[in-house]
Enzyme design. Structure first.
Site, PDB file in Angstrom:
ATOM      1  N   ASP A 137       0.847  -1.196   0.000  1.00 48.94           N
ATOM      2  CA  ASP A 137       0.000   0.000   0.000  1.00 48.94           C
ATOM      3  C   ASP A 137       0.882   1.245   0.000  1.00 48.94           C
ATOM      4  OD1 ASP A 137      -2.231   1.553   0.046  1.00 48.94           O
ATOM      5  OD2 ASP A 137      -3.051   0.726   1.900  1.00 48.94           O
ATOM      6  N   HIS A 190      -7.895  -0.430  -9.816  1.00 50.61           N
ATOM      7  CA  HIS A 190      -7.854   0.539  -8.717  1.00 50.61           C
ATOM      8  C   HIS A 190      -6.705   1.511  -8.917  1.00 50.61           C
ATOM      9  CE1 HIS A 190      -7.966   2.242  -4.718  1.00 50.61           C
ATOM     10  NE2 HIS A 190      -6.706   1.898  -4.536  1.00 50.61           N
TER      11      HIS A 190
END
Length: 343
Positions: A149, A222
């Site tokens: 992330d 995404h």
């Protein structure tokens, strides 16, 4: 920065081992006392950090639109407004209450806990806790879905350029806009999917974090939907300080999203692309496995402004600067895109 504690408003600091996200609302009668606590927030950090100066304990506080006039006075940052729900055909980014955000970070969970304990005691009965989430760094900065992330976070001077407000809003130079959302994951359903399907949704490989090619039409990943490029072809970065949290015994697994940007419209555009879709109707498929439970917007002032919070300010002059600023000027230099009229 002389005389300003280094333990507050560290917007571009590296990810730590632990974090607590504390969102509260403030009663109107408690504003004066809360202001006093915020002005001395650096002192409270030092009170705890002396136990292990190398830990890097810090706290960033963001202030919401509702409480800003009472707490700070004078004009508000030009883009500050409450979180606006983003309603898509399938998923909705919900809005939840929040006057103040405290983003507490450190490499030791006990120091984060002790700081929060003292902070809540100092704030007293004039606040109501809306959300309190303790998070941890997982492996090589992976979320609980198994992917790294924050890969696209800018670093160095690029980070400051992307996050810190400049002379486009001169009264608030050095501050940043913050959006937070708490997402829950149906982890069993996600883990039942083949890795290749997960990678197509995310736009990266899972094991080695290599970007996959962007889709040119139809369903986008995404990664692609969260990348904001203006009409001039300029990409606008944000800093994501996301961290995982969970309670396996309660089947609770999630990610706490915290996005920082010098321009709020950048994060809002990202959320619209995810929830509404680009093109509309083709939403980010990650949302089928990430359910937003909260949503709040804040402006985090610079450490200097925080330490003088509520002092008399030249409100008319500051307001005039905001009014006179060009609506198409957003940032230092000519690379900044105009503020969209609709987000």
């Amino acid at each position: 920065m002389s005389g300003v504690p280094d333990g507050v408003q560290r917007f571009t600091a590296p990810l730590t081992g632990h974090a607590i996200f504390l969102v509260v609302t403030v009663s109107d009668q408690a504003v004066d006392g809360v202001r006093d606590v915020l002005r001395d927030l650096g002192g409270l950090v030092q009170t705890v950090r002396f136990r292990d100066p190398a830990d890097g304990l810090s706290c960033t506080v963001g202030i919401g639109a509702r409480i800003w006039p009472m707490l700070v006075g004078g004009p508000s940052p030009r883009e500050l407004h409450p979180f606006t729900p983003v309603v898509g055909a399938v998923h909705t980014a919900v809005a939840t209450p929040g006057d103040l955000l405290f983003h507490i970070r450190g490499d030791r969970a006990d120091l984060c806990f002790e700081f929060e304990r003292l902070l809540v005691a100092a704030l007293g009965d004039g606040i109501r806790v809306e959300d309190e989430t303790s998070c941890f760094r997982s492996f090589d900065r992976r979320d609980l879905l198994g992917f790294v992330d924050g890969t696209a976070n800018p670093v160095g001077t690029d980070a400051a350029e992307s996050v810190l407000v400049g002379d486009e809003d001169a009264a608030f130079v050095g501050g940043t806009y913050i959006v937070v959302q708490k997402y829950l994951h149906p982890l069993d359903r996600w883990q039942a999917m083949p890795t290749e399907a997960q990678e197509r949704i995310m736009g990266r490989t899972k094991a080695d974090n290599v970007e996959l090619d962007d889709a040119t039409s139809g369903q986008k990943s995404h990664k692609t939907l969260a990348t904001i490029v203006d009409d001039a072809g300029v990409e606008h970065d944000i800093i994501r300080d996301n961290m995982p949290f969970g309670r396996p015994g309660h089947a609770e697994f999630g990610t706490y999203f915290l996005g920082q940007s010098r321009a709020l419209w950048v994060i809002e555009t990202m959320l619209r692309r995810m929830f509404v879709g680009d093109p509309p109707g083709v939403h980010d498929r990650l949302l089928d496995f990430s359910v937003p439970k909260t949503g709040s917007t804040f402006f985090a002032p610079s450490a200097e402004l925080l330490s003088t919070l509520g002092d008399a300010v030249d409100a008319p002059a500051a307001a005039a600067r905001n009014v006179e600023a060009s609506p198409t000027s957003l940032g230092i230099g000519a690379n900044r895109a105009p503020v969209p009229q609709e987000v």
